[in-house]
Design an enzyme around this catalytic site. Structure first.
Site, PDB file in Angstrom:
ATOM      1  N   GLU A  42       0.821  -1.205   0.000  1.00  0.00           N
ATOM      2  CA  GLU A  42       0.000   0.000   0.000  1.00  0.00           C
ATOM      3  C   GLU A  42       0.856   1.256   0.000  1.00  0.00           C
ATOM      4  O   GLU A  42       0.542   2.237  -0.680  1.00  0.00           O
ATOM      5  CB  GLU A  42      -0.929   0.021   1.211  1.00  0.00           C
ATOM      6  CG  GLU A  42      -1.804   1.264   1.240  1.00  0.00           C
ATOM      7  CD  GLU A  42      -2.696   1.348   2.452  1.00  0.00           C
ATOM      8  OE1 GLU A  42      -3.675   2.124   2.396  1.00  0.00           O
ATOM      9  OE2 GLU A  42      -2.416   0.681   3.451  1.00  0.00           O
ATOM     10  N   ASP A  83      -0.841  -4.968   2.997  1.00  0.00           N
ATOM     11  CA  ASP A  83      -1.240  -3.750   3.703  1.00  0.00           C
ATOM     12  C   ASP A  83      -0.594  -3.820   5.081  1.00  0.00           C
ATOM     13  O   ASP A  83      -0.981  -4.640   5.909  1.00  0.00           O
ATOM     14  CB  ASP A  83      -2.763  -3.662   3.834  1.00  0.00           C
ATOM     15  CG  ASP A  83      -3.215  -2.293   4.333  1.00  0.00           C
ATOM     16  OD1 ASP A  83      -2.380  -1.558   4.889  1.00  0.00           O
ATOM     17  OD2 ASP A  83      -4.408  -1.972   4.185  1.00  0.00           O
ATOM     18  N   ILE A  96      -0.588  -1.859   7.735  1.00  0.00           N
ATOM     19  CA  ILE A  96      -1.538  -1.584   8.813  1.00  0.00           C
ATOM     20  C   ILE A  96      -2.885  -1.312   8.159  1.00  0.00           C
ATOM     21  O   ILE A  96      -3.132  -0.229   7.640  1.00  0.00           O
ATOM     22  CB  ILE A  96      -1.119  -0.399   9.705  1.00  0.00           C
ATOM     23  CG1 ILE A  96       0.224  -0.683  10.378  1.00  0.00           C
ATOM     24  CG2 ILE A  96      -2.204  -0.117  10.745  1.00  0.00           C
ATOM     25  CD1 ILE A  96       0.724   0.441  11.269  1.00  0.00           C
ATOM     26  N   ASP A  97      -3.741  -2.314   8.144  1.00  0.00           N
ATOM     27  CA  ASP A  97      -5.082  -2.154   7.595  1.00  0.00           C
ATOM     28  C   ASP A  97      -5.970  -1.601   8.708  1.00  0.00           C
ATOM     29  O   ASP A  97      -6.097  -2.205   9.774  1.00  0.00           O
ATOM     30  CB  ASP A  97      -5.630  -3.500   7.118  1.00  0.00           C
ATOM     31  CG  ASP A  97      -7.009  -3.349   6.531  1.00  0.00           C
ATOM     32  OD1 ASP A  97      -7.152  -2.559   5.584  1.00  0.00           O
ATOM     33  OD2 ASP A  97      -7.939  -4.000   7.030  1.00  0.00           O
ATOM     34  N   THR A 135      -5.719   2.098   9.292  1.00  0.00           N
ATOM     35  CA  THR A 135      -4.766   3.071   9.811  1.00  0.00           C
ATOM     36  C   THR A 135      -5.428   4.120  10.692  1.00  0.00           C
ATOM     37  O   THR A 135      -4.870   4.508  11.728  1.00  0.00           O
ATOM     38  CB  THR A 135      -4.033   3.761   8.642  1.00  0.00           C
ATOM     39  OG1 THR A 135      -3.461   2.774   7.795  1.00  0.00           O
ATOM     40  CG2 THR A 135      -2.925   4.663   9.152  1.00  0.00           C
ATOM     41  N   ASP A 144      -6.198  -4.584   0.691  1.00  0.00           N
ATOM     42  CA  ASP A 144      -7.162  -4.581   1.796  1.00  0.00           C
ATOM     43  C   ASP A 144      -7.904  -5.907   1.922  1.00  0.00           C
ATOM     44  O   ASP A 144      -8.322  -6.274   3.016  1.00  0.00           O
ATOM     45  CB  ASP A 144      -8.209  -3.480   1.597  1.00  0.00           C
ATOM     46  CG  ASP A 144      -7.628  -2.091   1.608  1.00  0.00           C
ATOM     47  OD1 ASP A 144      -6.847  -1.791   2.511  1.00  0.00           O
ATOM     48  OD2 ASP A 144      -7.950  -1.307   0.688  1.00  0.00           O
TER      49      ASP A 144
END
Length: 274
Positions: A78, A93, A95-96, A98, A219
């Site tokens: 990402e 990702d 940190i999905d 955020t 995601d």
């Protein structure tokens, strides 16, 4: 088209990804816990679209960890971008969720998928709320910290709990209309803000539906595979399209297929099969 890997190669990659997801997720959680708001160095890239120091550090750690072990693989993240290609691609990702992470709402995670020949073959998701890792290798079932998980057996919509995502790229009026329709069928619903975690909630039977009209590939791919391997019905566009443009994802308990068929019709999708 079959990928140029055997089962052992996928299992080896999954084991490495599980270890990396746990390490990176725990480090991100420590960083958030030990930081004051100024330390997070939030940059606003657009409304509700944030990137933090933690995102960049996490993605670099994942990239380094995976490609040091599998240097012929490609990487798409990402934060740093990248393209699919070669023998297989990691889609990540770091940190999905955020915004949840920034605000201290622990509904966030680390999402790592591996794609080969147009198929999602590995899905790994670190769940920050429980400090546990979900994973699946295509055809091998879904697991949470090594224990099998299964989609819920819910058949009565009045007992259903659904999670709806919403992208600002899509109509909010449509989102409200969908919420109303599900509410009128007796379902309880949530919007939580982290697709990977929402999808593993379907996988473990905590929720009966996750649907969002537009997501990026990083995601959704890992969580969608885990949900499918747990027995949920999953529908999304072809992987190549998702990698290029993103798109919708639907994952739901099989016993409620009749209730959610209209969503499949709306998106023009059929359940994902191999």
């Amino acid at each position: 088209m079959k990928p140029a890997f055997d089962a052992a190669a996928f299992r080896a990659r999954a084991e490495v990804a599980i270890t990396i997801a746990l390490e990176v997720g725990r480090e991100a959680a420590r960083f958030r816990r030990d930081s004051n708001p100024g330390t997070l160095a939030v940059e606003n890239k657009g409304l509700q679209d944030f990137v933090t120091v933690a995102d960049r550090r996490a993605e670099q750690a994942i990239r380094d960890g995976l490609l040091s072990r599998f240097p012929n693989d490609t990487f798409m993240g990402e934060e740093s971008g990248g393209q699919s290609g070669g023998t297989g691609t990691w889609v990540v990702d770091p940190i999905d969720g955020t915004t949840n992470y920034i605000r201290g709402f622990r509904h966030w995670g680390v999402s790592i998928a591996f794609v080969a020949s147009g198929n999602v073959e590995i899905g790994v998701v670190y769940d920050a709320a429980e400090d546990k890792v979900f994973h699946a290798v295509s055809g091998g079932g879904a697991f949470k910290d090594g224990r099998p998980v299964h989609a819920a057996a819910t058949a009565d919509p009045a007992n259903a709990l659904v999670i709806l995502g919403h992208s600002r790229k899509t109509s909010f009026d449509d989102h409200l209309a969908l919420s109303r329709r599900l509410h009128e069928r007796g379902m309880d619903y949530r919007r939580m803000g982290a697709a990977a975690i929402d999808l593993v909630r379907v996988a473990e039977g905590t929720a009966d539906l996750y649907y969002e009209r537009h997501l990026n590939a990083w995601d959704m791919l890992a969580g969608a595979l885990i949900a499918r391997e747990a027995g949920a019905m999953v529908a999304m566009p072809p992987v190549e399209r998702l990698l290029a443009d993103g798109g919708p994802v639907i994952a739901h308990s099989p016993g409620l297929a009749g209730e959610f068929a209209f969503i499949l019709d709306l998106e023009g999708l059929a359940p994902v099969t191999r």
